[in-house]
Design a protein around this motif. Sequence first.
Motif, PDB file in Angstrom:
ATOM      1  N   SER A   1      -3.450  -1.568   9.010  1.00  0.00           N
ATOM      2  CA  SER A   1      -2.731  -2.304   7.977  1.00  0.00           C
ATOM      3  C   SER A   1      -2.143  -1.362   6.933  1.00  0.00           C
ATOM      4  O   SER A   1      -0.990  -1.511   6.512  1.00  0.00           O
ATOM      5  CB  SER A   1      -3.672  -3.313   7.299  1.00  0.00           C
ATOM      6  N   ASP A   2      -2.934  -0.361   6.525  1.00  0.00           N
ATOM      7  CA  ASP A   2      -2.442   0.606   5.533  1.00  0.00           C
ATOM      8  C   ASP A   2      -1.267   1.400   6.095  1.00  0.00           C
ATOM      9  O   ASP A   2      -0.282   1.660   5.391  1.00  0.00           O
ATOM     10  CB  ASP A   2      -3.566   1.568   5.136  1.00  0.00           C
ATOM     11  N   ALA A   3      -1.383   1.786   7.361  1.00  0.00           N
ATOM     12  CA  ALA A   3      -0.307   2.555   7.987  1.00  0.00           C
ATOM     13  C   ALA A   3       0.969   1.726   8.069  1.00  0.00           C
ATOM     14  O   ALA A   3       2.071   2.221   7.811  1.00  0.00           O
ATOM     15  CB  ALA A   3      -0.734   3.001   9.387  1.00  0.00           C
TER      16      ALA A   3
ATOM     17  N   LEU B   1      -0.412   6.456  10.880  1.00  0.00           N
ATOM     18  CA  LEU B   1      -1.771   6.411  11.437  1.00  0.00           C
ATOM     19  C   LEU B   1      -2.317   7.810  11.644  1.00  0.00           C
ATOM     20  O   LEU B   1      -3.485   8.086  11.362  1.00  0.00           O
ATOM     21  CB  LEU B   1      -1.770   5.671  12.782  1.00  0.00           C
ATOM     22  N   ASN B   2      -1.461   8.709  12.134  1.00  0.00           N
ATOM     23  CA  ASN B   2      -1.898  10.084  12.369  1.00  0.00           C
ATOM     24  C   ASN B   2      -2.329  10.760  11.076  1.00  0.00           C
ATOM     25  O   ASN B   2      -3.242  11.590  11.067  1.00  0.00           O
ATOM     26  CB  ASN B   2      -0.779  10.889  13.031  1.00  0.00           C
ATOM     27  N   ALA B   3      -1.667  10.390   9.982  1.00  0.00           N
ATOM     28  CA  ALA B   3      -2.014  10.972   8.682  1.00  0.00           C
ATOM     29  C   ALA B   3      -3.310  10.369   8.140  1.00  0.00           C
ATOM     30  O   ALA B   3      -4.149  11.071   7.575  1.00  0.00           O
ATOM     31  CB  ALA B   3      -0.881  10.752   7.689  1.00  0.00           C
ATOM     32  N   LEU B   4      -3.484   9.061   8.343  1.00  0.00           N
ATOM     33  CA  LEU B   4      -4.665   8.379   7.814  1.00  0.00           C
ATOM     34  C   LEU B   4      -5.914   8.588   8.680  1.00  0.00           C
ATOM     35  O   LEU B   4      -7.034   8.645   8.174  1.00  0.00           O
ATOM     36  CB  LEU B   4      -4.386   6.872   7.710  1.00  0.00           C
ATOM     37  N   VAL B   5      -5.702   8.666   9.994  1.00  0.00           N
ATOM     38  CA  VAL B   5      -6.836   8.804  10.920  1.00  0.00           C
ATOM     39  C   VAL B   5      -6.549   9.955  11.885  1.00  0.00           C
ATOM     40  O   VAL B   5      -6.172   9.746  13.034  1.00  0.00           O
ATOM     41  CB  VAL B   5      -7.049   7.508  11.737  1.00  0.00           C
TER      42      VAL B   5
END
Length: 216
Positions: free
Chosen positions: A140-142, A178-182
């Motif tokens: 959701s954040d991504a 997503l790659n940045a967050l996870v």
Amino acid sequence: MKTIVKAAALVLAPMTALALTAVPAAAQSKAGIAVADLQRAVGTSAAYTAARTQIQTTYKPQIDAFNTRKTAIDADLKTKGDALQAALRAANNKPTPALETQYQQFQQSQQTAQAELQQMGQPIALANAYVEEQIAARLSDALKTAMTKAKVDLVLSPEATVSYQPAVDITDEVVTELNALVPSVGITPPAGWQPGRQGQAGAAAPATPAQAPKSR
């Protein structure tokens, strides 16, 4: 990802369903409309790709055992199925008590085989689900960040559209966020962990990636 997940729904099982609710056609967009395939975003993220490789390495013995057992079970069921068909033809396709018993035994063999394969594949299925759930927790954040950067205020899933131009697809942008967050996730669920239970110990924060060894 395909071989194992397939038969026991285990490995590589189909992935966690991630879809956006369709927005009524009357909804007004202030800035723009975009499309995003969230399931593909998770499946092509760096964390998911790396975790899949780790799972196939770490669980290689289990996956090999699963595939070997499945091959044997498939051969056995084929033999029993062929025998049942032969018996049916010999009886001119007329049901008899003996045929009914043979059919029931065949069904029981199928059910027993399915249960056995599911049990064998359970550790791999849980590892897959754990990986997906950790990534989905930040989805959701991504998506929100991708929407802000793309200057859109309405995002639809591909299934909710009739047609759209490639330029409105922001799936790749979601993957980038997503790659940045996870950047990475763990592949070993905490003891007692089950999919969908966010309150479980150890499930709230991303785990340290396992030091892998391989699977198929």
